[in-house]
Design an enzyme around this catalytic site. Sequence first.
Site, PDB file in Angstrom:
ATOM      1  N   GLN A 308       0.803  -1.114   0.094  1.00  0.00           N
ATOM      2  CA  GLN A 308       0.081  -0.087  -0.181  1.00  0.00           C
ATOM      3  C   GLN A 308       0.697   1.199  -0.099  1.00  0.00           C
ATOM      4  O   GLN A 308       1.546   1.375   1.003  1.00  0.00           O
ATOM      5  CB  GLN A 308      -0.826  -0.018   1.179  1.00  0.00           C
ATOM      6  CG  GLN A 308      -1.985  -1.048   1.247  1.00  0.00           C
ATOM      7  CD  GLN A 308      -1.481  -2.173   2.315  1.00  0.00           C
ATOM      8  OE1 GLN A 308      -0.235  -2.677   2.139  1.00  0.00           O
ATOM      9  NE2 GLN A 308      -2.380  -3.014   2.922  1.00  0.00           N
ATOM     10  N   GLN A 330      -0.293  -0.250  -5.841  1.00  0.00           N
ATOM     11  CA  GLN A 330      -1.188  -0.632  -4.679  1.00  0.00           C
ATOM     12  C   GLN A 330      -2.037   0.833  -4.210  1.00  0.00           C
ATOM     13  O   GLN A 330      -1.255   1.464  -3.605  1.00  0.00           O
ATOM     14  CB  GLN A 330      -0.636  -1.731  -3.932  1.00  0.00           C
ATOM     15  CG  GLN A 330      -2.074  -2.090  -3.043  1.00  0.00           C
ATOM     16  CD  GLN A 330      -1.594  -3.425  -2.266  1.00  0.00           C
ATOM     17  OE1 GLN A 330      -0.534  -4.126  -2.494  1.00  0.00           O
ATOM     18  NE2 GLN A 330      -2.310  -3.721  -1.418  1.00  0.00           N
ATOM     19  N   ASP A 331      -3.177   0.905  -4.190  1.00  0.00           N
ATOM     20  CA  ASP A 331      -3.991   1.886  -3.282  1.00  0.00           C
ATOM     21  C   ASP A 331      -3.212   3.291  -3.750  1.00  0.00           C
ATOM     22  O   ASP A 331      -2.978   4.158  -2.912  1.00  0.00           O
ATOM     23  CB  ASP A 331      -3.509   1.683  -1.903  1.00  0.00           C
ATOM     24  CG  ASP A 331      -4.247   0.269  -1.330  1.00  0.00           C
ATOM     25  OD1 ASP A 331      -4.934  -0.092  -1.928  1.00  0.00           O
ATOM     26  OD2 ASP A 331      -3.963   0.316  -0.190  1.00  0.00           O
ATOM     27  N   ASP A 352      -6.429  -2.536  -6.154  1.00  0.00           N
ATOM     28  CA  ASP A 352      -7.388  -1.644  -5.175  1.00  0.00           C
ATOM     29  C   ASP A 352      -6.986  -0.040  -5.487  1.00  0.00           C
ATOM     30  O   ASP A 352      -6.935   0.650  -4.537  1.00  0.00           O
ATOM     31  CB  ASP A 352      -7.144  -2.014  -3.572  1.00  0.00           C
ATOM     32  CG  ASP A 352      -7.625  -3.157  -3.404  1.00  0.00           C
ATOM     33  OD1 ASP A 352      -8.455  -4.019  -4.299  1.00  0.00           O
ATOM     34  OD2 ASP A 352      -7.238  -3.724  -2.360  1.00  0.00           O
ATOM     35  N   ARG A 420     -13.600  -4.715  -5.907  1.00  0.00           N
ATOM     36  CA  ARG A 420     -13.728  -6.112  -4.866  1.00  0.00           C
ATOM     37  C   ARG A 420     -14.289  -5.368  -3.570  1.00  0.00           C
ATOM     38  O   ARG A 420     -14.301  -4.074  -3.435  1.00  0.00           O
ATOM     39  CB  ARG A 420     -12.567  -7.067  -4.785  1.00  0.00           C
ATOM     40  CG  ARG A 420     -11.364  -6.331  -4.040  1.00  0.00           C
ATOM     41  CD  ARG A 420     -10.055  -7.084  -3.695  1.00  0.00           C
ATOM     42  NE  ARG A 420      -8.900  -6.512  -3.374  1.00  0.00           N
ATOM     43  CZ  ARG A 420      -8.154  -7.254  -2.492  1.00  0.00           C
ATOM     44  NH1 ARG A 420      -8.542  -8.488  -2.138  1.00  0.00           N
ATOM     45  NH2 ARG A 420      -7.138  -6.644  -2.112  1.00  0.00           N
ATOM     46  N   TRP A 422     -14.206  -4.127  -0.110  1.00  0.00           N
ATOM     47  CA  TRP A 422     -13.779  -3.962   0.964  1.00  0.00           C
ATOM     48  C   TRP A 422     -14.480  -3.958   2.236  1.00  0.00           C
ATOM     49  O   TRP A 422     -13.970  -4.708   3.281  1.00  0.00           O
ATOM     50  CB  TRP A 422     -12.887  -2.526   0.625  1.00  0.00           C
ATOM     51  CG  TRP A 422     -11.798  -2.229   1.767  1.00  0.00           C
ATOM     52  CD1 TRP A 422     -11.158  -3.105   2.834  1.00  0.00           C
ATOM     53  CD2 TRP A 422     -11.559  -0.846   2.069  1.00  0.00           C
ATOM     54  NE1 TRP A 422     -10.495  -2.360   3.535  1.00  0.00           N
ATOM     55  CE2 TRP A 422     -10.724  -0.896   3.245  1.00  0.00           C
ATOM     56  CE3 TRP A 422     -11.917   0.311   1.578  1.00  0.00           C
ATOM     57  CZ2 TRP A 422     -10.036   0.122   3.739  1.00  0.00           C
ATOM     58  CZ3 TRP A 422     -11.453   1.698   2.223  1.00  0.00           C
ATOM     59  CH2 TRP A 422     -10.527   1.309   3.362  1.00  0.00           C
TER      60      TRP A 422
END
Length: 514
Positions: A308, A330-331, A352, A420, A422
Site C-alpha cells: 500500500q 497498490q492503493d 485496489d 472487490r 472492501w
Amino acid sequence: MKLFIFCISLLSILSLSVSSSLNSWCNQTPNPKQCNYFMSHSRHRGFEPKSRSEFRKLAVESALDRALNAETQTKGLGSKCRTEQEKAAWADCLKLYQDTVYQLNQTLSNKFGTEFDKQTWLSSALTNFETCRAGFIELGVSKFSLLPVLTSNNNVSELIRNTLALKNNDTTSEKKTYKDGLPTWVSPSDRKLLQSSTPAVNLVVAQDGSGNYKTIKAALDAAAKRSGTSRFVIRIKSGTYKENLEIGNKMKNIMLLGDSMRTTIITGSRSVGGGSTYHLQLCNSVTGEGFIARGITFRNTAGPQNHQAVALRSGSDLSVFYRCGFDGYQDTLYVHSQRQFYKECYIYGTVDFIFGNAAVVFQNCMIYARKPMDKQKNMVTAQGRDDPNQNTGIVIHNSRIMASADLKPVLSSFKTFLGRPWKKYSRTVYIKNYMETLVDPAGWFEWDGNFALDTLYYGEYQNSGPGSSTSGRVKWGGYRVITSQTEASKFSVANFIAGKSWLPATNVPFTSTI
C-alpha cells in the site's frame, strides 16, 4: 406527608413516561441499547423529544459527547505505545477522532446544511472511526492491548450509525439552499472569482526562485495565515516537488494550479511496507473543504514491492480534481470520505488503486491498470461503504479502462477486475465506459470468500468495448446489470453528489446526467 408521597409518585410516573417515550424512539435505531443508555445518561436526560428531527438532534449530540470522551481518552494513551508502529497508529486515531468531532459539530451547527449534507458529514464521521481500526491492522499491531479502548469502548461507531439511520427522506428543503446553481453561502465576490476562466493567483511556487516560494509547503503555511476563507489560488510552476503535504480542515477553499499534469509533479515514496499508515503519513493528504487541484500529478514512487503506497488521500468535501494525474501501484488514490469529483484525470495502479468511502464520481478519466507483482491480480476499485445508510460509493462515468504500456505485453499473465468489496455494503457503478480486453469476463472479484456478496451494490450500465460484455459476469446477489435509466440516473453527478449545487462554482466542465 401524603403530599410528599404524591409528588414522588407523580415524578416516578413522569420518569416512566419519558423512559417509555425514549425507548420508543430508540427502538427505531439499529443500536437501541446504546441509544437508551447514552441518552439516559446525557446532558438532556429526562427530556422527551417531540419529533423525529428533535430526536435525531439529540442522537447526534449523544454521539458527539462520546466522541469527545474518546478523543480525551485517546490523548492519554500515547505514552502507553511500545513501538513506532503503535505510536503511528495511535497518532492516526487521535487525528481521526478530532476529525470525527469536527464532522459531528458541523452536522449540529450548520444552519444551511441540507439532508444530503448531513448524511455526508455523518458518513465521514463513521468512516473516520473505522479508519482508526484499520490503521492498527495494516501496521500489524492489531494485538495492541489498548486497541479496544481506542476503537470500541466508547460506542462511538454505534451511535453514529444510529444518526445515519434517522435520515429524513424528504429532500424538498434542499432546493431552497441554492441560488443560480451555487450554494447560498457563496458570497458575491466569491461567485465572481470562481466563475472566472482565469482565476487570480495569490501566490506562485517555483523551484528556480522566480515565484514567492520555492516549496508548496511554504506557500500553504502562508495561506494558513490569511484572514477569511475565500478562494486562495497557489500556482505551482513546472517541476518535481518532493513534498508530503497536509491540507487540514481549517484550510478551506485552497486551489493548487499546476502548469500541466506532465510537468508539475508532487511526489513521495511513503508506504505501508515502509512503515507508514494510510492516514497521516501518506504522500499528500487534504481534508480542507472546497479543495481544487488542476494540472498536477500526484505520484508515489514506492513501487509494487512496498504494497500500500498512496499518492493522494482526499477527505475534502466538495473537492474537484481537473486534468490531474495519480500515479502509483497498490492503493494509488484514497478517496477517503466526503463528496468528490474527478474530471479528465489519469489514474495508474494495480491492487485496489481507487479505494475509500467517499461519494465520488470520475468523469471522462483514463484509468490504467499496470503490471502487478507475480501472483497478484489487478483490482481497479475497493469501495469501503460500511453502513447501508451512508450516501457513499464510487461512480465511474464516460471513462476508459485500459492496460498501461508495461501490462500490455504480459496481459495474458495477469487478471484485472473492476473491483472487490472492501466493506460489507461496498457500492461501485460503471456507466457508459469503454473497457479494453484486460477486464476479466467475471468482472468482479471477491474480497474474502462469501463476504459481502449479497449486501454489496455493484452495477454496470451501457458500457462498451471488448471487456464490457456482462454475459460471463459474477452471479452475486448484490451485482446487477442495470437496464433502467431511472436506476442508473441515481448515480449521475446531479443526483449522487448533488453536483449541480456546487460544481458550477469551480468552473470545471461536467455532465450532470448520465
